[in-house]
Design an enzyme around this catalytic site. Structure first.
Site, PDB file in Angstrom:
ATOM      1  N   HIS A 101     -18.249 -27.113   8.188  1.00  0.00           N
ATOM      2  CA  HIS A 101     -17.641 -28.097   7.288  1.00  0.00           C
ATOM      3  C   HIS A 101     -18.588 -29.280   7.167  1.00  0.00           C
ATOM      4  CE1 HIS A 101     -14.704 -30.910   5.586  1.00  0.00           C
ATOM      5  NE2 HIS A 101     -13.957 -29.863   5.314  1.00  0.00           N
ATOM      6  N   ASP A 125      -9.993 -23.204   5.919  1.00  0.00           N
ATOM      7  CA  ASP A 125      -9.889 -22.063   5.006  1.00  0.00           C
ATOM      8  C   ASP A 125      -9.896 -20.718   5.726  1.00  0.00           C
ATOM      9  OD1 ASP A 125     -10.053 -23.713   2.609  1.00  0.00           O
ATOM     10  OD2 ASP A 125     -12.133 -24.048   3.204  1.00  0.00           O
TER      11      ASP A 125
END
Length: 429
Positions: free
Chosen positions: A306, A363
């Site tokens: 991320h 996700d």
């Protein structure tokens, strides 16, 4: 007052250092161009703060995410999506009466204007739900033309916010029904937010739907997790469009379009498609890991790493636990979950991933949970948008209450041709 110094060719300028409530430090270069004639070049805005904000705090190194000071873990455990929405927009948790009034306001705003319903009938059956969502949210500016930007009336803003949070679930459910050719299920005033959405999604004249309290709880948690995430691509889009004093509906419609991209809101769909590819082709996890590390390979390991978190994404921790509980309970084992767990275990033991701090992100598990409750893959990003709605609204409101209020206008470093003359047709070869 602490300051930073900039020295260029013997000239020196000072710029103030500002510090946030959690100790974040930044250099205020708002006057840089006026003072020096220079600008900063920060491609992708990875090191630039576009605003100060009191809404969401993230510490990527420590894996912390808080809304208005409250840890995301605590909100997922104790709150509901509607209560969290109120918190984000108003800056505090609601009283019992405020929560009841807010919930009632959302219920009363859940129906769509009949002309909007007719608008659905003109759309092609294969239209992507995100395209429908963006279009329908933008059309709210046609049906409700009174805007907060003109009169700064609190009642007007609260009405607009309630319309968006409430109607987006109706629009989302209708988009799904349109895509499968089913008749629309109208919202019910006797059901709370998430239960109402689930009923609109899955109820039909042929097979009546009964809301499972566990599914309702999980949906609340998923929406809370998605509710805000600081100055990401879609939120920055909402703020940038809103800085022109565009109305809230148009600003949010632009945010929905930004969210649609596979590098942003579409990432959980990519994870699920990746897991399905691994499962269908019986690819060993060890081979997947090696392909992910190979620079010459076209394979990309979705759901890891991320831009903000250099530790385990706190949202992923919550989802991993809930995902395992959900899929492993009454539904039996899901092979995609088994692959996901095996992939995570292998990656966290591999020095390549450890050195680069590539941990599973939000996700990685959200798509599996959505699939387990019956949400189709092409609706994943729509669910993300539904969850992000209160965050977008809160950010837009904060922008319009900020002083000084300025339109967003990034600069650039020009790299094109220098001044040249226009060539006639005869001179062009």
């Amino acid at each position: 007052m602490p300051h930073a110094e900039l020295n260029i060719d013997g000239q020196r300028w000072e710029f103030p250092v500002i510090e946030g409530s959690e100790g974040e430090k930044g250099i205020d270069i708002s006057t840089l161009r006026d003072k020096t004639g220079y600008i900063t070049l920060d491609i992708g805005y990875q090191n630039s703060g576009s605003c100060t904000s009191a809404i969401t705090f993230i510490d990527g190194d420590k894996g912390i995410l808080r809304y208005r000071g409250i840890d995301i873990e605590e909100l997922c455990l104790k709150s509901t999506f509607i209560e969290t929405s109120y918190l984000l927009i108003n800056g505090r948790l609601p009283t019992v009466s405020e929560r009841g009034n807010f919930s009632r306001f959302l219920t009363e705003s859940s129906m769509l204007h009949q002309d909007m319903v007719n608008f659905f009938l003109t759309m092609p059956p294969n239209a992507h739900p995100m395209a429908i969502l963006s279009t329908m949210v933008s059309s709210l500016a046609i049906f409700y033309p009174k805007y907060y930007t003109e009169d700064k009336d609190e009642t007007t803003f609260n009405t607009m916010a309630a319309r968006l949070i409430s109607k987006i679930r109706t629009i989302a459910a209708y988009s799904f029904k349109k895509s499968i050719g089913d008749p629309f299920t109208y919202p019910r005033h006797d059901l709370v937010y998430c239960a109402n959405f689930l009923n609109m999604m899955f109820n039909s004249p042929v097979k009546p739907y009964t809301v499972d309290p566990e599914v309702e709880r999980i949906l609340n948690m998923l929406l809370i997790i998605h509710a805000d995430h600081e100055q990401n691509c879609s939120t920055s889009t909402v703020r940038l469009v809103g800085s022109s004093q565009a109305n809230l509906y148009s600003s949010i419609s632009a945010g929905i379009s930004a969210l649609w991209g596979p590098l942003h809101g579409g990432a959980n769909q990519q994870v699920l498609e990746m897991l399905e590819h691994i499962h269908n082709n019986k690819i060993p996890v060890s081979q997947v890991i090696e392909s992910a590390k190979d620079k010459n390979s076209n394979f990309r390991l979705s759901g890891f790493g991320h831009r903000v978190y250099k530790n385990y994404d706190p949202r992923a921790k919550i989802l991993k636990e809930q995902c395992f509980k959900r899929v492993s309970s009454n539904k039996g084992n899901d092979p995609l979950l088994d692959i996901a767990l095996e992939l995570e275990a292998a990656a966290l033991k591999d020095q390549y991933f450890v050195d680069r701090k590539l941990y599973p992100n939000v996700d990685f598990y959200s798509g599996i949970i959505y699939r387990s409750i019956g949400i189709p893959t092409n609706m994943f990003t729509v669910m993300f948008a539904m969850g992000r709605m209160p965050g977008w609204i809160a950010q837009w409101k904060e922008l319009h209450e900020s002083k000084p209020f300025k339109i967003g206008r990034p600069r650039q470093i020009y790299t094109g041709p220098v001044q040249t003359n226009y060539l006639s047709q005869a001179e062009r070869k």
